[in-house]
Design an enzyme around this catalytic site. Structure first.
Site, PDB file in Angstrom:
ATOM      1  N   GLU A 274       0.820  -1.210   0.000  1.00 32.37           N
ATOM      2  CA  GLU A 274       0.000   0.000   0.000  1.00 32.37           C
ATOM      3  C   GLU A 274       0.857   1.264   0.000  1.00 32.37           C
ATOM      4  OE1 GLU A 274      -4.077  -0.065   1.912  1.00 32.37           O
ATOM      5  OE2 GLU A 274      -3.007   1.255   3.291  1.00 32.37           O
ATOM      6  N   HIS A 295       7.131 -27.274   0.248  1.00 32.58           N
ATOM      7  CA  HIS A 295       6.444 -28.325  -0.500  1.00 32.58           C
ATOM      8  C   HIS A 295       5.424 -27.756  -1.475  1.00 32.58           C
ATOM      9  CE1 HIS A 295       8.132 -31.655   1.903  1.00 32.58           C
ATOM     10  NE2 HIS A 295       8.156 -30.730   2.860  1.00 32.58           N
ATOM     11  N   LYS A 405     -12.554   2.491  -2.460  1.00 32.82           N
ATOM     12  CA  LYS A 405     -13.606   2.885  -1.521  1.00 32.82           C
ATOM     13  C   LYS A 405     -14.712   3.653  -2.248  1.00 32.82           C
ATOM     14  CE  LYS A 405     -10.600   3.269   2.560  1.00 32.82           C
ATOM     15  NZ  LYS A 405     -10.020   4.203   3.550  1.00 32.82           N
TER      16      LYS A 405
END
Length: 422
Positions: A274, A295, A405
């Site tokens: 961010e 793995h 937003k």
């Protein structure tokens, strides 16, 4: 106190490449200390902040069993990471009388959040509501859902708010009668707020020694302030920037060999992404779990494209021991401690990456203690702020987040209009 060690010998960047950025890093450091952007650096030395948090902890309502933090992203990840790192693994199962279990929903998924609300007893639950602006949609939605679920059982004297003075959430708290409002520092953005009440209150309530966290953070800030290359934070910023812009390694993998520290990796991932992902620039952070991801991802890391910089986060002295049976197979592991196997897995990953010619940084904690975690928090915040200067972006704004937003609000408004027309 053991000091956090930052091993850079195999980082794949020449000293001359780092020196090219020395003047720019020093100028960035000077700017941080001269402006409000560097407020996060001063937080560990603000005694009033510590007094406010400790004062609330002493005065909190009695007979509580749980605390839930309503917030998202930077208003949740820091506190969650500290609780996971510094409280026992089964804290919520074993907490004794007077202790508090912690909960961080950190989302508005109705299934998970609804299940949590139905589990908690409103009479015994403290609710910490965190939003710097006081307008965070997800946090306000969480609060609204909580009050709708609990109804008349809601006890506002069990609510505490952390927000900026004069914010909408502060006004709401005054309107409905929430008695406690803690200050969110004006010049500290959410993802840099782990050393404010946003990140420290719930850990303090649950028994984390937050004074030691702040002490460790002060020690790291001093290391970086006094060094010509801005200490380990400046070197890390320059190494990441150089690999990204000069060597085609735009992906940063942080592989963490301690389950207790995995939420700190998620906290750093948000901080890095961010803060630096702007104007078409910024490295991509990836969090991996050692030894599990040996793995699943190590094949790519060792034998795939050479487009990544790796950081191994390791702990020299683990907090737990677990013996392996003397009858175990293969014979090589008989009678050993599980931690020895874990350490060998980390060393094996290190050697495999180096043999493949991959650049590698190591962050070595002598143990998982509050001071060492404070050092790590300050190091990674400082490093991120300095990297912003090298990338030529403002690490303290988030236009992409704000765009998301605004888009969410547009969608909600369209849906409201559709329902009104029916």
């Amino acid at each position: 106190m053991g000091q956090l060690r930052v091993e850079l010998r195999r980082a794949g960047v020449k000293s001359s490449e780092l020196q090219r950025h020395a003047a720019e890093l020093r100028a960035a450091r000077k700017m941080l200390y001269a402006t409000s952007d560097g407020e996060f650096l001063r937080l560990p030395s603000q005694s009033a902040l510590l007094r406010e948090i400790r004062g609330y902890c002493r005065a909190r309502p009695s007979q509580l069993t749980d605390v839930v933090q309503l917030g998202i992203g930077g208003s949740s990840l820091g506190a969650q990471a500290l609780c996971k790192a510094l409280l026992p693994a089964r804290h919520n199962e074993r907490v004794g009388p007077g202790g508090l279990r912690y909960h961080f929903p950190d989302n508005v998924d109705p299934e998970g959040f609804g299940a949590l609300l139905e589990t908690l007893d409103p009479r015994r639950t403290l609710v910490h509501i965190v939003s710097k602006s006081g307008r965070t949609l997800e946090t306000l939605a969480q609060l609204g859902a909580l009050r709708a679920c609990w109804g008349k059982k809601t006890r506002l004297e069990h609510f505490v708010v952390t927000t900026e003075p004069q914010s909408e959430l502060s006004a709401y708290a005054e309107k409905v009668g929430i008695p406690h409002v803690l200050r969110f520092p004006e010049h500290v953005c959410g993802r840099f707020s782990v050393l404010t009440a946003s990140g420290l209150l719930v850990p303090a309530l649950c028994g984390v020694p937050i004074g030691r966290i702040l002490g460790g953070a002060r020690a790291m800030e001093a290391r970086c302030r006094q060094d010509p290359l801005v200490g380990p934070a400046g070197r890390l910023a320059a190494i990441h920037f150089t690999h990204d812009r000069s060597h085609g390694r735009a992906i940063h993998v942080e592989m963490i060999y301690a389950d207790a520290l995995l939420p700190l990796g998620e906290w750093f991932r948000q901080l890095w992404a961010e803060s630096l992902g702007k104007d078409g620039r910024g490295p991509t952070p990836v969090t991996a779990r050692g030894a599990t991801d040996q793995h699943s991802q190590i094949q790519l890391y060792v034998d795939g494209p050479d487009d990544k910089l790796y950081t191994l986060v390791r702990v020299d002295r683990l907090r737990a021991r677990r013996a392996i049976s003397r009858h175990a197979e293969p014979p090589l592991i008989r009678g050993r401690d599980l931690g020895e196997i874990f350490a060998a897995e980390a060393e094996g990953t290190r050697e495999a990456l180096l043999e493949a010619g991959r650049p590698l940084i190591e962050l070595r904690l002598p143990s998982i203690g509050a001071a060492q975690i404070g050092e790590l928090l300050m190091l990674q915040q400082y490093q991120t702020a300095l990297a912003g200067a090298l990338y030529g972006v403002n690490p303290f704004e988030q236009p992409g987040v704000e765009a998301g937003k605004r888009a969410t609000l547009r969608v909600l408004e369209r849906n409201r209009r559709k329902r009104a027309r029916r």
